[in-house]
Design a protein around this motif. Structure first.
Motif, mmCIF file in Angstrom:
data_model
loop_
_atom_site.group_PDB
_atom_site.id
_atom_site.type_symbol
_atom_site.label_atom_id
_atom_site.label_comp_id
_atom_site.label_asym_id
_atom_site.label_seq_id
_atom_site.Cartn_x
_atom_site.Cartn_y
_atom_site.Cartn_z
ATOM 1 N N ASN A 7 48.355 31.683 38.414
ATOM 2 C CA ASN A 7 48.739 32.451 39.596
ATOM 3 C C ASN A 7 47.545 33.128 40.254
ATOM 4 O O ASN A 7 47.474 33.231 41.488
ATOM 5 N N ALA A 8 46.607 33.602 39.439
ATOM 6 C CA ALA A 8 45.416 34.239 39.997
ATOM 7 C C ALA A 8 44.597 33.236 40.801
ATOM 8 O O ALA A 8 44.099 33.539 41.890
ATOM 9 N N ASP A 31 35.536 34.437 35.700
ATOM 10 C CA ASP A 31 34.920 35.118 34.562
ATOM 11 C C ASP A 31 35.895 36.189 34.098
ATOM 12 O O ASP A 31 36.202 37.123 34.844
ATOM 13 N N VAL A 32 36.408 36.084 32.879
ATOM 14 C CA VAL A 32 37.519 36.937 32.458
ATOM 15 C C VAL A 32 37.104 38.359 32.081
ATOM 16 O O VAL A 32 37.957 39.174 31.719
ATOM 17 N N LEU A 33 35.828 38.691 32.179
ATOM 18 C CA LEU A 33 35.399 40.066 31.944
ATOM 19 C C LEU A 33 35.738 40.943 33.154
ATOM 20 O O LEU A 33 35.744 40.465 34.282
ATOM 21 N N TYR A 34 36.023 42.223 32.899
ATOM 22 C CA TYR A 34 36.240 43.140 34.025
ATOM 23 C C TYR A 34 35.346 44.370 33.963
ATOM 24 O O TYR A 34 35.305 45.153 34.909
ATOM 25 N N HIS A 35 34.631 44.561 32.870
ATOM 26 C CA HIS A 35 33.636 45.630 32.807
ATOM 27 C C HIS A 35 32.538 45.208 31.835
ATOM 28 O O HIS A 35 32.844 44.841 30.709
ATOM 29 N N PRO A 36 31.274 45.242 32.268
ATOM 30 C CA PRO A 36 30.825 45.598 33.620
ATOM 31 C C PRO A 36 31.107 44.464 34.609
ATOM 32 O O PRO A 36 31.175 43.295 34.221
ATOM 33 N N THR A 90 33.729 30.910 45.275
ATOM 34 C CA THR A 90 34.917 31.713 45.018
ATOM 35 C C THR A 90 34.795 32.259 43.601
ATOM 36 O O THR A 90 34.610 31.498 42.649
ATOM 37 N N VAL A 91 34.877 33.577 43.453
ATOM 38 C CA VAL A 91 34.678 34.213 42.151
ATOM 39 C C VAL A 91 35.877 35.104 41.828
ATOM 40 O O VAL A 91 36.268 35.948 42.640
ATOM 41 N N LEU A 92 36.450 34.898 40.656
ATOM 42 C CA LEU A 92 37.525 35.742 40.157
ATOM 43 C C LEU A 92 37.049 36.441 38.898
ATOM 44 O O LEU A 92 36.196 35.918 38.163
ATOM 45 N N GLY A 93 37.603 37.634 38.651
ATOM 46 C CA GLY A 93 37.204 38.398 37.477
ATOM 47 C C GLY A 93 38.360 38.729 36.570
ATOM 48 O O GLY A 93 39.521 38.384 36.827
ATOM 49 N N GLY A 94 38.034 39.462 35.513
ATOM 50 C CA GLY A 94 39.032 39.799 34.514
ATOM 51 C C GLY A 94 40.183 40.618 35.050
ATOM 52 O O GLY A 94 41.313 40.508 34.549
ATOM 53 N N LEU A 95 39.939 41.440 36.073
ATOM 54 C CA LEU A 95 41.038 42.219 36.631
ATOM 55 C C LEU A 95 42.078 41.319 37.286
ATOM 56 O O LEU A 95 43.275 41.615 37.247
#
Length: 287
Positions: free
Chosen positions: A111-112, A214-219, A234-239
């Protein structure tokens, strides 16, 4: 008298979890004043006793490490998705007290990506071989038309990933971590590695990179995410993953207890709560 409904996230360590902020924001957005969501420090040894002690007011549980596999023997039913990846992150309690386990990480990933316009890919790469990498493979089994390459550090992990790929009906090959920079030439790369593990690949980002999740959200952003974004990827993150899997949990919890489940959850409110939590003074402690 208003019936109270409870949910919570369990794990160890758990103090860093953003789940309470997300779910509470969802309740507030929909005016669900009778709902509460907490966090509890629970390890594998304490899990059976904790679950056995829950009363009829409990609607559901979110599970994080190290409980995603440990919860499975305690359940009455496990969804096909959760069984395939051997990881349950969602438990829903039925009116009769039954316990059903599911995995919302897999559809959350799908979904993300769809939210960012990525519905199908012709090939993909996965960095890492842990529990999140397993969820990534299951998600790719739904949206990837061609071959998936998993870059791993050990022959044992490679064998596990190939076995999972076979169960999922995925065209999967594995490659050593020394070749992991090659992943950046793929139409989609999903990185499931710890903080710093992919920093060295940032200079290797091609002129026209594919999408990166990239499934990290911090940092955030990671060095790799920043390098890909700088080249227009296109870049998606852990959030993104955290919010989308939480929305699906929210939906299951409220549906199972007579709430407004089925609406897909208040995505915007939950995302805003996650962003605010990460921007707050405690953000440095969240890993």
């Amino acid at each position: 008298m208003t019936t109270q409904h409870r949910a919570a996230v369990l794990g160890s360590p758990i103090a860093h979890s953003l789940s309470p902020a997300l779910h509470r924001a969802g309740y507030a957005a929909l005016g669900l004043g009778a709902w509460s969501y907490d966090r509890f420090e629970v390890d594998e040894a304490a899990l059976p006793g904790f679950v056995a002690g829950l009363g009829p007011e409990w609607a559901g549980l979110s599970l994080t490490m190290p409980l995603k596999r440990a919860i499975m023997p305690l359940l009455d039913e496990v969804s096909g998705t959760a069984r395939a990846v051997q990881a349950v992150n969602t438990v829903v309690f039925g009116p009769d007290g039954s316990r059903r386990g599911d995995n919302t990480d897999v559809p959350g990933l799908v979904n993300a990506l769809a939210e960012r316009g990525i519905h199908r890919v012709e090939a993909a790469a996965v960095l890492g071989a842990g529990a999140t990498a397993s969820s990534a493979l299951a998600a790719l089994a739904r949206i990837c038309d061609g071959e998936v390459t998993a870059y791993v550090r050990s022959p044992e992990r490679a064998a596990e990933m190939r076995a999972l790929g076979e169960r999922l009906g995925l065209r999967l090959r594995t490659a050593g971590w020394d070749r992991a920079a090659e992943a950046l030439a793929s139409p989609l790369t999903i990185s499931t590695t710890p903080v710093g593990a992919t920093d060295a690949f940032a200079p290797d980002v091609p002129e026209r990179p594919g999408a990166l999740f990239d499934v990290l959200y911090h940092p955030w952003p990671t060095a790799l995410a920043a390098a890909c974004a700088a080249r227009g990827a296109t870049v998606l993150g852990g959030l993104d993953l955290l919010v989308h899997q939480a929305v699906l949990q929210f939906d299951q919890f409220t549906a199972g207890s007579g709430g407004p489940g089925g609406s897909g959850g208040p995505l915007a409110a939950m995302r805003a709560a996650g962003e605010a939590a990460l921007a707050g003074p405690a953000a440095a402690d969240r890993t």
